[in-house]
Write a protein that holds these residues in place. Structure first.
Motif, mmCIF file in Angstrom:
data_model
loop_
_atom_site.group_PDB
_atom_site.id
_atom_site.type_symbol
_atom_site.label_atom_id
_atom_site.label_comp_id
_atom_site.label_asym_id
_atom_site.label_seq_id
_atom_site.Cartn_x
_atom_site.Cartn_y
_atom_site.Cartn_z
ATOM 1 N N CYS A 212 -6.247 8.538 -6.289
ATOM 2 C CA CYS A 212 -5.212 8.989 -5.350
ATOM 3 C C CYS A 212 -5.855 9.347 -4.006
ATOM 4 O O CYS A 212 -5.350 8.944 -2.943
ATOM 5 N N TYR B 156 -2.803 -1.814 -7.051
ATOM 6 C CA TYR B 156 -4.135 -1.629 -6.455
ATOM 7 C C TYR B 156 -4.827 -2.985 -6.316
ATOM 8 O O TYR B 156 -5.380 -3.304 -5.260
ATOM 9 N N THR C 30 0.646 9.007 -6.006
ATOM 10 C CA THR C 30 0.882 10.419 -5.689
ATOM 11 C C THR C 30 1.824 11.042 -6.730
ATOM 12 O O THR C 30 1.611 12.177 -7.185
ATOM 13 N N LYS D 221 -13.825 3.315 4.111
ATOM 14 C CA LYS D 221 -12.657 2.779 3.399
ATOM 15 C C LYS D 221 -13.071 1.629 2.485
ATOM 16 O O LYS D 221 -12.723 1.587 1.313
ATOM 17 N N LEU E 96 0.728 4.082 -2.768
ATOM 18 C CA LEU E 96 0.532 5.480 -2.370
ATOM 19 C C LEU E 96 1.570 6.379 -3.042
ATOM 20 O O LEU E 96 1.240 7.437 -3.591
ATOM 21 N N ALA F 156 0.842 -1.206 0.000
ATOM 22 C CA ALA F 156 0.000 0.000 0.000
ATOM 23 C C ALA F 156 0.878 1.257 0.000
ATOM 24 O O ALA F 156 0.541 2.257 -0.640
ATOM 25 N N THR F 157 2.021 1.188 0.693
ATOM 26 C CA THR F 157 2.946 2.334 0.705
ATOM 27 C C THR F 157 3.498 2.579 -0.700
ATOM 28 O O THR F 157 3.589 3.732 -1.158
ATOM 29 N N VAL G 60 -6.948 6.155 -2.172
ATOM 30 C CA VAL G 60 -5.820 5.397 -1.596
ATOM 31 C C VAL G 60 -5.243 6.130 -0.382
ATOM 32 O O VAL G 60 -4.924 5.493 0.628
ATOM 33 N N TRP G 61 -5.138 7.446 -0.452
ATOM 34 C CA TRP G 61 -4.652 8.205 0.715
ATOM 35 C C TRP G 61 -5.591 8.011 1.906
ATOM 36 O O TRP G 61 -5.151 7.771 3.028
ATOM 37 N N TYR G 62 -6.892 8.145 1.633
ATOM 38 C CA TYR G 62 -7.866 7.983 2.716
ATOM 39 C C TYR G 62 -7.787 6.578 3.308
ATOM 40 O O TYR G 62 -7.746 6.402 4.537
ATOM 41 N N PHE H 165 -5.371 4.459 3.271
ATOM 42 C CA PHE H 165 -4.091 4.251 3.967
ATOM 43 C C PHE H 165 -4.152 4.810 5.394
ATOM 44 O O PHE H 165 -3.790 4.133 6.360
ATOM 45 N N ASN I 273 0.607 1.007 -11.003
ATOM 46 C CA ASN I 273 -0.388 1.462 -10.020
ATOM 47 C C ASN I 273 -1.646 0.593 -10.067
ATOM 48 O O ASN I 273 -2.183 0.227 -9.015
#
Lengths: 154, 106
Positions: A132, A57, A21, A94, A17, A13-14, A135-137, A139, A53
């Motif tokens: 994006c 995912y 990004t 999520k 991200l 996931a990192t 995925v930020w949310y 994470f 990406n």
């Protein structure tokens, strides 16, 4: 086994991200030729991130789906008993947004097939920024839920 | 370009069907994690919690595929607009924020 999968889920996931990004920054805020860190960060070829990406995912999603039953039995039950409704809501949002993001992947892939196509420019902007944001949310929400007993266990 | 338009239609149909399935309890199947058992449709708890998420995704995927299959013969005359692929999923993400507001307003 669940712990190993959770760690792998977090590590991938990192990477996702970071990749998303980079792609979003290069698309929404393209570099103008400077030589600072932010210019270097934004000067990547955004289209090159698409396949990785999308693949990341799917892998991260599949790992999350595999460990979800352990969360449902061991963690969510505890969260509900502790009446931490906002934390429960974080995870609910999520899972819903990630499922919608999964269905967006073929569209995301195809709008990036020709990054110079003018007709798909708005779609490219919105779908990339939306993925994006999702995925930020996910994470951040995932981290909070993962650490819930340490943060709110008292 | 037709593959792009069809993928947009799939994303839009999935997002709507998934949201309706979850909220209206039209999941294709349920999963009982403690028992490791599946059941058709939306089942109630047996021994331990029940999960409907996998079933809602399956419903969304099925409806998305059906929408594409129905639209395929009309693709030359009535090609799905490109905006469908991003506007509907974006609206559904917003709708989920609204639907789940109760968790944050207690």
């Amino acid at each position: 086994m669940t712990t190993s999968l959770l760690i792998l889920h977090g590590l991938l996931a990192t990477a996702l991200l970071g990749g998303l990004t980079h792609q979003t920054a290069a698309l929404l805020w393209p570099a103008r030729g400077g030589d600072g860190f932010l210019d270097a960060y934004r000067s990547v070829k955004a289209a090159r991130f698409t396949r990785v990406n999308a693949a990341l995912y799917v892998i991260v999603f599949a790992l999350g789906a595999a460990i979800y039953p352990a969360y449902r039995i061991g963690v969510r039950t505890w969260i509900e008993r502790a009446r931490l409704w906002d934390i429960s809501g974080l995870f609910e949002l999520k899972e819903q947004t990630l499922a919608i993001g999964l269905a967006l992947l073929p569209f995301f892939w195809l709008v990036w097939r020709d990054p110079k196509e003018r007709e798909t420019r708005l779609a490219r902007l919105v779908v990339t920024a939306l993925l994006c944001a999702i995925v930020w949310y996910a994470f951040i929400a995932g981290h909070i839920v993962n650490n819930v007993r340490g943060l709110f266990g008292q | 370009m037709i593959a792009l338009r069809m993928s947009g239609l799939f994303a839009a149909a999935f997002a709507i069907a998934y949201t309706v399935a979850f909220e209206g309890h039209y999941e294709l199947f349920s999963y009982h994690p403690k028992l490791g058992a599946f059941g058709w449709g939306q089942e109630a708890m047996r021994d331990g919690p029940v999960m409907h998420w996998y079933g809602a995704i399956a419903t969304g995927a099925l409806v998305g595929a059906a929408a594409c299959a129905l639209a395929w013969p009309l693709r030359r005359r009535l090609a799905p607009p490109i905006w469908l692929g991003w506007a509907v999923p974006l609206a559904c993400v917003g709708a989920w924020g609204w639907l789940l507001r109760g968790f944050f307003l207690r």
